[in-house]
Design a protein around this motif. Structure first.
Motif, PDB file in Angstrom:
ATOM      1  N   LEU A 148       0.814  -1.219   0.000  1.00 40.40           N
ATOM      2  CA  LEU A 148       0.000   0.000   0.000  1.00 40.40           C
ATOM      3  C   LEU A 148       0.843   1.263   0.000  1.00 40.40           C
ATOM      4  N   LYS A 149       1.831   1.327   0.905  1.00 44.77           N
ATOM      5  CA  LYS A 149       2.550   2.610   1.037  1.00 44.77           C
ATOM      6  C   LYS A 149       3.449   2.873  -0.151  1.00 44.77           C
ATOM      7  N   ASN A 150       3.891   1.811  -0.834  1.00 47.84           N
ATOM      8  CA  ASN A 150       4.725   2.018  -2.021  1.00 47.84           C
ATOM      9  C   ASN A 150       3.904   2.003  -3.310  1.00 47.84           C
ATOM     10  N   LYS A 151       2.588   1.923  -3.128  1.00 43.56           N
ATOM     11  CA  LYS A 151       1.633   1.946  -4.246  1.00 43.56           C
ATOM     12  C   LYS A 151       1.998   0.931  -5.328  1.00 43.56           C
ATOM     13  N   LEU A 152       2.332  -0.286  -4.901  1.00 42.24           N
ATOM     14  CA  LEU A 152       2.692  -1.350  -5.838  1.00 42.24           C
ATOM     15  C   LEU A 152       1.424  -1.927  -6.478  1.00 42.24           C
ATOM     16  N   PRO A 153       1.513  -2.358  -7.738  1.00 41.63           N
ATOM     17  CA  PRO A 153       0.313  -2.858  -8.433  1.00 41.63           C
ATOM     18  C   PRO A 153       0.024  -4.320  -8.082  1.00 41.63           C
ATOM     19  N   TYR A 154      -0.095  -4.619  -6.779  1.00 36.92           N
ATOM     20  CA  TYR A 154      -0.307  -6.001  -6.347  1.00 36.92           C
ATOM     21  C   TYR A 154      -1.594  -6.135  -5.538  1.00 36.92           C
ATOM     22  N   GLY A 155      -2.674  -5.548  -6.051  1.00 33.04           N
ATOM     23  CA  GLY A 155      -3.933  -5.546  -5.318  1.00 33.04           C
ATOM     24  C   GLY A 155      -4.433  -6.931  -4.942  1.00 33.04           C
ATOM     25  N   ASP A 156      -4.240  -7.918  -5.828  1.00 30.01           N
ATOM     26  CA  ASP A 156      -4.717  -9.277  -5.534  1.00 30.01           C
ATOM     27  C   ASP A 156      -3.962  -9.861  -4.342  1.00 30.01           C
ATOM     28  N   ASP A 157      -2.678  -9.529  -4.260  1.00 32.19           N
ATOM     29  CA  ASP A 157      -1.884 -10.033  -3.135  1.00 32.19           C
ATOM     30  C   ASP A 157      -2.395  -9.457  -1.819  1.00 32.19           C
ATOM     31  N   VAL A 158      -2.806  -8.189  -1.853  1.00 33.59           N
ATOM     32  CA  VAL A 158      -3.322  -7.584  -0.621  1.00 33.59           C
ATOM     33  C   VAL A 158      -4.485  -8.416  -0.093  1.00 33.59           C
ATOM     34  N   LEU A 159      -5.339  -8.873  -0.994  1.00 34.63           N
ATOM     35  CA  LEU A 159      -6.493  -9.665  -0.570  1.00 34.63           C
ATOM     36  C   LEU A 159      -6.052 -10.981   0.082  1.00 34.63           C
ATOM     37  N   VAL A 160      -5.032 -11.614  -0.485  1.00 32.92           N
ATOM     38  CA  VAL A 160      -4.526 -12.870   0.104  1.00 32.92           C
ATOM     39  C   VAL A 160      -4.021 -12.620   1.521  1.00 32.92           C
ATOM     40  N   HIS A 161      -3.210 -11.556   1.687  1.00 33.33           N
ATOM     41  CA  HIS A 161      -2.678 -11.249   3.021  1.00 33.33           C
ATOM     42  C   HIS A 161      -3.803 -10.833   3.971  1.00 33.33           C
ATOM     43  N   ALA A 162      -4.775 -10.095   3.443  1.00 28.30           N
ATOM     44  CA  ALA A 162      -5.891  -9.654   4.289  1.00 28.30           C
ATOM     45  C   ALA A 162      -6.653 -10.870   4.825  1.00 28.30           C
ATOM     46  N   LYS A 163      -6.855 -11.865   3.966  1.00 30.85           N
ATOM     47  CA  LYS A 163      -7.559 -13.071   4.415  1.00 30.85           C
ATOM     48  C   LYS A 163      -6.733 -13.842   5.434  1.00 30.85           C
ATOM     49  N   GLY A 164      -5.421 -13.854   5.239  1.00 29.20           N
ATOM     50  CA  GLY A 164      -4.542 -14.494   6.218  1.00 29.20           C
ATOM     51  C   GLY A 164      -4.636 -13.791   7.563  1.00 29.20           C
ATOM     52  N   LEU A 165      -4.614 -12.467   7.515  1.00 22.68           N
ATOM     53  CA  LEU A 165      -4.703 -11.688   8.746  1.00 22.68           C
ATOM     54  C   LEU A 165      -6.062 -11.914   9.425  1.00 22.68           C
ATOM     55  N   GLN A 166      -7.090 -11.986   8.605  1.00 24.68           N
ATOM     56  CA  GLN A 166      -8.435 -12.225   9.139  1.00 24.68           C
ATOM     57  C   GLN A 166      -8.495 -13.579   9.856  1.00 24.68           C
ATOM     58  N   ALA A 167      -7.936 -14.622   9.220  1.00 17.52           N
ATOM     59  CA  ALA A 167      -7.940 -15.953   9.838  1.00 17.52           C
ATOM     60  C   ALA A 167      -7.134 -15.948  11.138  1.00 17.52           C
ATOM     61  N   THR A 168      -5.963 -15.293  11.113  1.00 14.01           N
ATOM     62  CA  THR A 168      -5.104 -15.281  12.293  1.00 14.01           C
ATOM     63  C   THR A 168      -5.729 -14.468  13.428  1.00 14.01           C
ATOM     64  N   SER A 169      -6.506 -13.450  13.075  1.00 11.34           N
ATOM     65  CA  SER A 169      -7.126 -12.623  14.117  1.00 11.34           C
ATOM     66  C   SER A 169      -8.004 -13.470  15.040  1.00 11.34           C
ATOM     67  N   GLU A 224     -10.765  -8.519  15.102  1.00 14.22           N
ATOM     68  CA  GLU A 224     -11.490  -9.427  14.190  1.00 14.22           C
ATOM     69  C   GLU A 224     -12.395  -8.626  13.259  1.00 14.22           C
ATOM     70  N   GLU A 225     -13.118  -7.659  13.834  1.00 15.56           N
ATOM     71  CA  GLU A 225     -14.053  -6.884  13.011  1.00 15.56           C
ATOM     72  C   GLU A 225     -13.318  -5.961  12.046  1.00 15.56           C
ATOM     73  N   ALA A 226     -12.196  -5.399  12.504  1.00 18.35           N
ATOM     74  CA  ALA A 226     -11.400  -4.545  11.611  1.00 18.35           C
ATOM     75  C   ALA A 226     -10.843  -5.383  10.458  1.00 18.35           C
ATOM     76  N   ALA A 227     -10.458  -6.630  10.757  1.00 16.58           N
ATOM     77  CA  ALA A 227      -9.923  -7.517   9.713  1.00 16.58           C
ATOM     78  C   ALA A 227     -11.023  -7.886   8.713  1.00 16.58           C
ATOM     79  N   ASP A 228     -12.248  -8.086   9.205  1.00 18.07           N
ATOM     80  CA  ASP A 228     -13.371  -8.361   8.294  1.00 18.07           C
ATOM     81  C   ASP A 228     -13.575  -7.195   7.333  1.00 18.07           C
ATOM     82  N   ARG A 229     -13.504  -5.975   7.874  1.00 18.06           N
ATOM     83  CA  ARG A 229     -13.705  -4.792   7.017  1.00 18.06           C
ATOM     84  C   ARG A 229     -12.547  -4.623   6.032  1.00 18.06           C
ATOM     85  N   LEU A 230     -11.355  -5.045   6.462  1.00 16.88           N
ATOM     86  CA  LEU A 230     -10.195  -4.976   5.563  1.00 16.88           C
ATOM     87  C   LEU A 230     -10.400  -5.913   4.369  1.00 16.88           C
ATOM     88  N   VAL A 231     -10.853  -7.142   4.645  1.00 18.90           N
ATOM     89  CA  VAL A 231     -11.088  -8.099   3.563  1.00 18.90           C
ATOM     90  C   VAL A 231     -12.158  -7.554   2.617  1.00 18.90           C
TER      91      VAL A 231
END
Lengths: 243, 157
Positions: free
Chosen positions: B54-75, B112-119
Motif C-alpha cells: 500500500l505505502k509504495n503503491k505497488l500494483p499487487y492488489g490481488d496479493d493484498v487480498l490474500v494477506h488480508a484473508k490471512g490476517l483475518q484468519a489469524t485474528s 477481528e471486526e477490523a480484519a473483516d472490514r479490511l477483507v
C-alpha cells in the motif's frame, strides 16, 4: 481539554491546564494578545511563567494567523468548569520563579523563518515538525535542568514523557531511522505500523491517533522530507518502553 | 459404603487428580509463550506485507487480498492463544490479560471486526478504502497493546 491529566516528567508531575473557554477556570477571558503571548513566550495573562511541559518552546515558532485559528477552535469547544490541579514538582522545579531563569537558558523565542535555499516541502515539514507537531519535546534528550539538548536534537531520550523512552529518529542507520524510506515514515504516522509490521506503542500511539493520523498526505510527506535532512546522530536509546 | 469400595474410590480420585496435574505440567510456560508470540509475529508479517504494497503503491492488489484473508484468519487466534496463563521475567505479556479476560477478548474482537472490514475493502480493489481499513487494523493492534503488552526496546526498529 479540561486538563487534569498528569504529565510525568523526570522532575515530578505537572497537570495539564484547562484550555476550554470557561471564564473562571479556563481561558475564556483571554484576549487574542493574551493567547499569543502565552503560546509564544510562555507567559500567562497574570504575568506568571508556564512550565516548559506546556510546549511553548515549540509553539513559539507558530505563525500568528495559525495561533489565532487555534484560539478560535478552542473557543468553539464547550467550556468546562474545572479548577487546575496544583502541580506536584520537586524543588527547585516547584519554584515558578526559577522558570524565568530556565527560559533564558533554553528558550529561543521567534517565529519560523522560511529558508529560500530549501524546497517548499522542506519548509513546510520544518514548520510542522518544529512548530506544530513538537516531535522534539519527546525525541530530543534533555539537560539536567530539563532544557532540550539542541545539538543532540531528535537523537532520542531515555526519559521521555510518562517515563517512556523515545527512540532516536535522526537518519543515523544503525541507531536511528536511517533505513526508513519517506513512505515508511508517512505510513507509520498514518497507521502506527512500523516497516516490519509491528505497531507504535505508548504515547507515540496516542499522538498518532489524536494528531498525526489526521494530517494530509502532503503534510506527512513534508515531515518525512524534513526528517531525512536532520543531522544523523549515533545514539542508541535502550530504556524502558511503554508498559 | 464398605471399606474396600471407599478405599478404591479414594484411590481413583487420587489417580484422576494426579492425571489432571500431569496434563497441566505438559504445557511448559516457554511453549505457551512461544506459540502466542508466533501468532503475533504472523500478524506482524501479514501487516508488514500489506503495508509494503500500500505505502509504495505497488500494483499487487490481488496479493493484498490474500494477506488480508490471512490476517483475518489469524485474528481469530488472538484470544484463544492467550487462554493459558503464562508469564516470564522480561516478557511481553501483562498480568491484566488474565485479570481482565473479558476486556482482552473484547479487544481481540475489535481486531477481528477490523480484519473483516479490511477483507471487504480489499475485495472491492479500492486501494484508498483498503488503506483506510488497514489504518483501522493498526489502531486495533495498538489499542490492545496499550493495556496488555509491554514492548521492549529490542522490539524497536
Amino acid at each position: 481539554m479540561a486538563g487534569g491529566r498528569p504529565i510525568k516528567t523526570p522532575f515530578g508531575s505537572i497537570y495539564a491546564t484547562n484550555i476550554t473557554p470557561d471564564i473562571e477556570t479556563g481561558i475564556g477571558a483571554w484576549s487574542d494578545a493574551d493567547f499569543v503571548r502565552a503560546m509564544r513566550e510562555g507567559i500567562a495573562p497574570d504575568g506568571s511563567h508556564y512550565y516548559p511541559v506546556f510546549p511553548y518552546t515549540a509553539f513559539t515558532r507558530m505563525r500568528e494567523r495559525d495561533l489565532l485559528d487555534l484560539k478560535a477552535y478552542l473557543f468553539s469547544l464547550p467550556p468546562i468548569r474545572k479548577k487546575n490541579e496544583p502541580n506536584a514538582l520537586s524543588p527547585p522545579f516547584s519554584w515558578r520563579s526559577t522558570l524565568a531563569l530556565w527560559k533564558v537558558l533554553h528558550f529561543s523565542e521567534g517565529e519560523f523563518e522560511y529558508r529560500e535555499d530549501r524546497s517548499e516541502a522542506w519548509n513546510r515539514g520544518a514548520y510542522l515538525v518544529e512548530a506544530l507537531a513538537h516531535c522534539a519535546e519527546c525525541h530530543t534528550p534533555r539537560t539536567a535542568t530539563g532544557g532540550l539538548l539542541v545539538d543532540r536534537a531528535y537523537a532520542g531520550s531515555e526519559e521521555g514523557p510518562e517515563g517512556e523512552s523515545a527512540p532516536n529518529i535522526t537518519p543515523d542507520k544503525p541507531t536511528g531511522v536511517g533505513a526508513w524510506s519517506a513512505s515508511d515514515m508517512i505510513w507509520y504516522l498514518q497507521s502506527g505500523f512500523e516497516p516490519d509490521g509491528d505497531t507504535a506503542q505508548g504515547v507515540m500511539w496516542e499522538v498518532i491517533e489524536q494528531g498525526y493520523q489526521h494530517l494530509s498526505e502532503r503534510d506527512l510527506d513534508a515531515i518525512a522530507v524534513y526528517l531525512q535532512t536532520l543531522k544523523p546522530i549515533e545514539q542508541f536509546v535502550g530504556g524502558r518502553s511503554a508498559d | 459404603m464398605n471399606v474396600r469400595l471407599y478405599i478404591l474410590s479414594a484411590l481413583m480420585c487420587c489417580a484422576l487428580l494426579t492425571s489432571a496435574v500431569r496434563a497441566e505440567e505438559v504445557h511448559s510456560a516457554e511453549g505457551i509463550i512461544t506459540y502466542r508470540e508466533k501468532v503475533m509475529d504472523v500478524l506482524k508479517y501479514q501487516s508488514g506485507a500489506i503495508g509494503a504494497i500500500l505505502k509504495n503503491k505497488l500494483p499487487y492488489g490481488d496479493d493484498v487480498l490474500v494477506h488480508a484473508k490471512g490476517l483475518q484468519a489469524t485474528s481469530r487466534l488472538v484470544a484463544p492463544s492467550f487462554k493459558l496463563k503464562a508469564m516470564k521475567d522480561g516478557g511481553g505479556a501483562r498480568a491484566e490479560i488474565w485479570a481482565q479476560w473479558d476486556e482482552y477478548v473484547a479487544a481481540a474482537k475489535v481486531l477481528e471486526e477490523a480484519a473483516d472490514r479490511l477483507v471487504a475493502a480489499a475485495e472491492t480493489g479500492d486501494t484508498k478504502a483498503t488503506a483506510q481499513a488497514m489504518r483501522a487494523v493498526g489502531g486495533s493492534c495498538s489499542s490492545c497493546h496499550k493495556p496488555f503488552r509491554i514492548k521492549h526496546a529490542n522490539h524497536r526498529h
